[in-house]
Design an enzyme around this catalytic site. Structure first.
Site, short mmCIF file in Angstrom:
data_model
loop_
_atom_site.label_atom_id
_atom_site.label_comp_id
_atom_site.label_asym_id
_atom_site.label_seq_id
_atom_site.Cartn_x
_atom_site.Cartn_y
_atom_site.Cartn_z
CG ASP A 164 -0.49 -0.07 2.62
OD1 ASP A 164 0.85 -0.26 2.57
OD2 ASP A 164 -1.12 -0.10 3.74
CB SER A 165 4.50 1.60 -0.04
OG SER A 165 4.82 0.58 -0.60
CG ASP A 221 0.53 -4.19 1.95
OD1 ASP A 221 0.49 -5.07 2.72
OD2 ASP A 221 1.23 -3.10 1.85
CE LYS A 239 3.03 -5.95 4.03
NZ LYS A 239 2.43 -4.74 4.84
CD GLU A 267 -0.01 -1.54 8.21
OE1 GLU A 267 -0.45 -0.74 8.95
OE2 GLU A 267 0.50 -1.15 7.10
CD GLU A 327 7.54 -0.40 8.27
OE1 GLU A 327 7.79 0.90 7.71
OE2 GLU A 327 6.36 -1.01 7.99
#
Length: 273
Positions: free
Chosen positions: A53-54, A92, A122, A124, A191
């Site tokens: 999602d970066s 993501d 993925k 978070e 991270e």
């Protein structure tokens, strides 16, 4: 030749990643957001390609990862999977697509897998989203966890600084890591946390632990491809190693093109029909 071109060209799977951890082989992971770059990254031998999602920052110019949507992530995921032959592709799930309730999370996860053709997703977070993680895995979708600095929670933390430096947060991270493994996650990203803490987590878990700003004693490393190739400027965290200076290379090349067009040097006689 570097990378897998000189050896094993089999498709990377979640099972193969587990085998790599068991034999102590480090795992390489990079981001990609489009077909052309994904082909290059895959061809160079990277084990995991993260459609992060970066993309919200790198591709769309947003200040955070929060604005990117499910539709946009599917678009980037489709573009990448078309260019990949060997690497495991991880997509993501964006902010808002799984935090509300497990039902929404599973529904969005199924759609993202069906339409993007990614190999896995993925998410978070730890205990806060563990029910959703369990249900997505229960639907047959491989999930990679993500703890430590979680950019989707930037407004909660208020900083991109190192996480889990105090004992309470470190203990929660360890607890969450075990919860994610027990729920069935095939791997975990850590991270921007202290290296000693990351080493402990990697030693306690049987699943691969991939670090970004988490030291060298984990099972693999991930970077944003535009950062490690030197395409971006003004972003220089301690964990980032720049392997090229493409910003200068590209600026010089484009500047030369402009000059050649202006001077009528391009196209020349051999470049015409």
């Amino acid at each position: 030749m570097a990378g897998y071109l000189s050896g094993d060209t089999r498709k990377v799977t979640t099972h193969r990643l587990m085998e790599m951890k068991q034999r102590g082989e480090k795992i390489s992971m990079l981001t990609s957001y489009d077909y052309t770059v994904a082909q290059i990254v895959d061809g160079a031998g990277v084990d995991i390609i993260l459609v992060g999602d970066s993309a919200s920052n790198v591709m769309a110019g947003n200040a955070t990862t929060l604005p990117i949507t499910v539709d946009q992530m599917i678009y980037h995921g489709k573009s990448v999977t078309r260019g990949v032959k060997r690497a495991l592709v991880v997509l993501d799930m964006p902010f808002g697509s799984y935090q509300a309730d497990p039902y929404d999370g599973v529904k969005n996860a199924i759609r993202m897998m069906k339409e993007s053709h990614a190999d896995s997703l993925k998410l978070e977070g730890g205990e806060e989203v563990i029910d959703t993680v369990r249900r997505i895995i229960g639907a047959g979708i491989p999930v990679m966890g993500h703890l430590g600095l979680t950019p989707q929670s930037i407004n909660k933390f208020g900083t991109y600084g190192v996480r889990a430096k105090d004992e309470a947060e470190a203990n929660k991270l360890i607890h969450d890591a075990h919860l994610l493994e027990e729920a069935g996650c095939f791997a975990l990203v850590l991270e921007k946390i202290p290296a000693k803490l990351a080493e402990r987590v990697a030693s306690e878990l049987t699943i691969p632990v991939i670090g970004i700003g988490a030291g060298s004693k984990v099972d693999g490393q991930v970077l944003v491809v535009a950062d490690m190739l030197g395409m971006t400027q003004g972003f220089s965290p301690r964990f980032l190693r720049r392997y090229a200076d493409l910003h200068t290379v590209m600026t010089d090349a484009i500047g030369q093109y402009v000059s050649d067009v202006k001077s009528c040097d391009f196209p020349n006689e051999s470049e015409q029909y």
